[in-house]
Design an enzyme around this catalytic site. Structure first.
Site, PDB file in Angstrom:
ATOM      1  N   GLY A 203      17.419  -3.248   8.773  1.00  0.00           N
ATOM      2  CA  GLY A 203      17.334  -4.652   8.406  1.00  0.00           C
ATOM      3  C   GLY A 203      18.528  -5.428   8.921  1.00  0.00           C
TER       4      GLY A 203
ATOM      5  N   GLY B  25      21.430  -3.774  11.023  1.00  0.00           N
ATOM      6  CA  GLY B  25      21.308  -3.301  12.392  1.00  0.00           C
ATOM      7  C   GLY B  25      20.464  -2.053  12.515  1.00  0.00           C
TER       8      GLY B  25
ATOM      9  N   GLY C 251      10.520  -4.865  12.468  1.00  0.00           N
ATOM     10  CA  GLY C 251      10.709  -3.465  12.839  1.00  0.00           C
ATOM     11  C   GLY C 251       9.780  -3.036  13.961  1.00  0.00           C
ATOM     12  CG  ASP C 252       5.772  -3.413  13.374  1.00  0.00           C
ATOM     13  OD1 ASP C 252       6.037  -2.244  13.023  1.00  0.00           O
ATOM     14  OD2 ASP C 252       5.151  -4.214  12.661  1.00  0.00           O
TER      15      ASP C 252
ATOM     16  CB  SER D 223      14.823  -0.331  11.668  1.00  0.00           C
ATOM     17  OG  SER D 223      13.826   0.116  10.768  1.00  0.00           O
TER      18      SER D 223
END
Length: 319
Positions: free
Chosen positions: A226, A229, A255-256, A224
């Site tokens: 941010g 993408g 992110g989760d 990930s």
């Protein structure tokens, strides 16, 4: 069904402010109190989208009881494991431009017998009821004094029971987990850099670093990035995708939500990556650590999510 395990859950208070001015008295525009912890957030995102999930949550003290009450109020399917130490509390300061400042407590130690009880609870949940578990998500920071190889030990135990394991952690815990051959790891750019010793400046660096994690044992890597993408590196292919957000509110838990969307989308391939990006982008548009539901995904601009072959030379703009 997707199980989640959070060894160091939290109460997360998010305070929205106009600007962070050190040493000044700052008046909050709004405040939100949410259940926290990476695995907890994955289960909350799955719940918001009617995907079967169960969270294994150790808890202790008044903060832990409040955490359980908040999760119960959301209707989360969970197995709670009492532990001796109190659950931690975290504070997030969110500014209008999406800048987030987090203050995370370390949490309290878990004894070996508590870790064994938690692992037993995961395995019991995986094999109880009509629907077995396809995945276990082991994620988040480790409480103090918990050995760095705990996720590796858990990964071997869960994989030995026939369950795919996704690991989302950082530092020595991530490095140790790689040797246990998890089905998936989900680092961010900073964690990729720390795990490989590589500077991460462009998409090509991400792909190269992810390949190193695969060489160390991980079967697939979902990186990930941010606002830049995400990159997915699997045995069958490499894909890059993005979902720009023009009005971010809070990146806490995004992110989760991305990991939850990926697993809900099948846990492999470009289709799962597209769903991961949509869920993550929708989470960034919400306050605090709220997890997005179908209505939030529907609010994304048509064509906001794109997935294709990576351009190695593409620079990363996000810090």
């Amino acid at each position: 069904m997707i199980l989640t395990l959070t060894l160091n859950p939290s109460l997360d208070r998010t305070i929205e402010i106009a600007a962070l001015d050190r040493g000044a008295v700052i008046r909050a525009a709004a405040a939100h109190l949410d259940p926290g912890g990476k695995g907890v957030n994955v289960s909350r995102a799955l719940l918001a989208n009617a995907v079967a999930s169960r969270a294994v949550v150790p808890f202790g003290g008044d903060e832990g009881r409040q955490l359980v009450r908040l999760l119960a109020a959301e209707g989360l399917d969970m197995i709670t494991v009492p532990v001796a130490g109190p659950t931690r509390s975290n504070v997030t300061l969110a500014e209008p431009d999406g800048t987030v400042t987090k203050i995370n407590e370390p949490g309290t130690a878990l004894a070996q017998d508590e870790l064994d009880t938690i692992a037993d609870a995961v395995l019991e949940a995986a094999h109880s009821g009509d629907q077995g578990a396809d995945w276990v998500v082991a994620s988040g920071s480790l409480p103090p004094e918990v050995p760095a190889d705990v996720y590796a030990s858990l990964c071997r135990r869960f994989a030995g029971a026939g369950i795919h394991v996704a690991v989302d952690t950082s530092g020595p815990a991530l490095s140790c987990a790689l040797g246990a051959a998890p089905a998936l790891v989900k680092p961010n750019a900073e964690e990729l850099s720390a795990a490989t010793g590589m500077p991460i400046r462009c998409v090509g660096d991400v792909v190269e670093a992810a390949a190193k994690l695969r060489a160390a044992g991980a079967r697939a890597v979902l990186a990930s990035l941010g606002g830049d993408g995400a990159v997915l590196v699997e045995p069958d292919g490499i894909w890059y995708g993005e979902a720009p957000v023009t009005e971010p509110r809070s990146s806490v838990g995004a992110g989760d939500a991305m990991l939850a969307g990926f697993l809900a989308g099948g846990g492999r391939g470009p289709g799962a990556l597209a769903q991961a990006l949509a869920w993550g982008a929708a989470a960034v548009r919400l306050p605090g650590s709220r997890m997005p539901g179908p209505a939030d995904m529907a609010g994304l601009d048509p064509g906001a999510v794109t997935v294709g072959s990576p351009d190695p030379a593409r620079p990363l703009a996000s810090p």
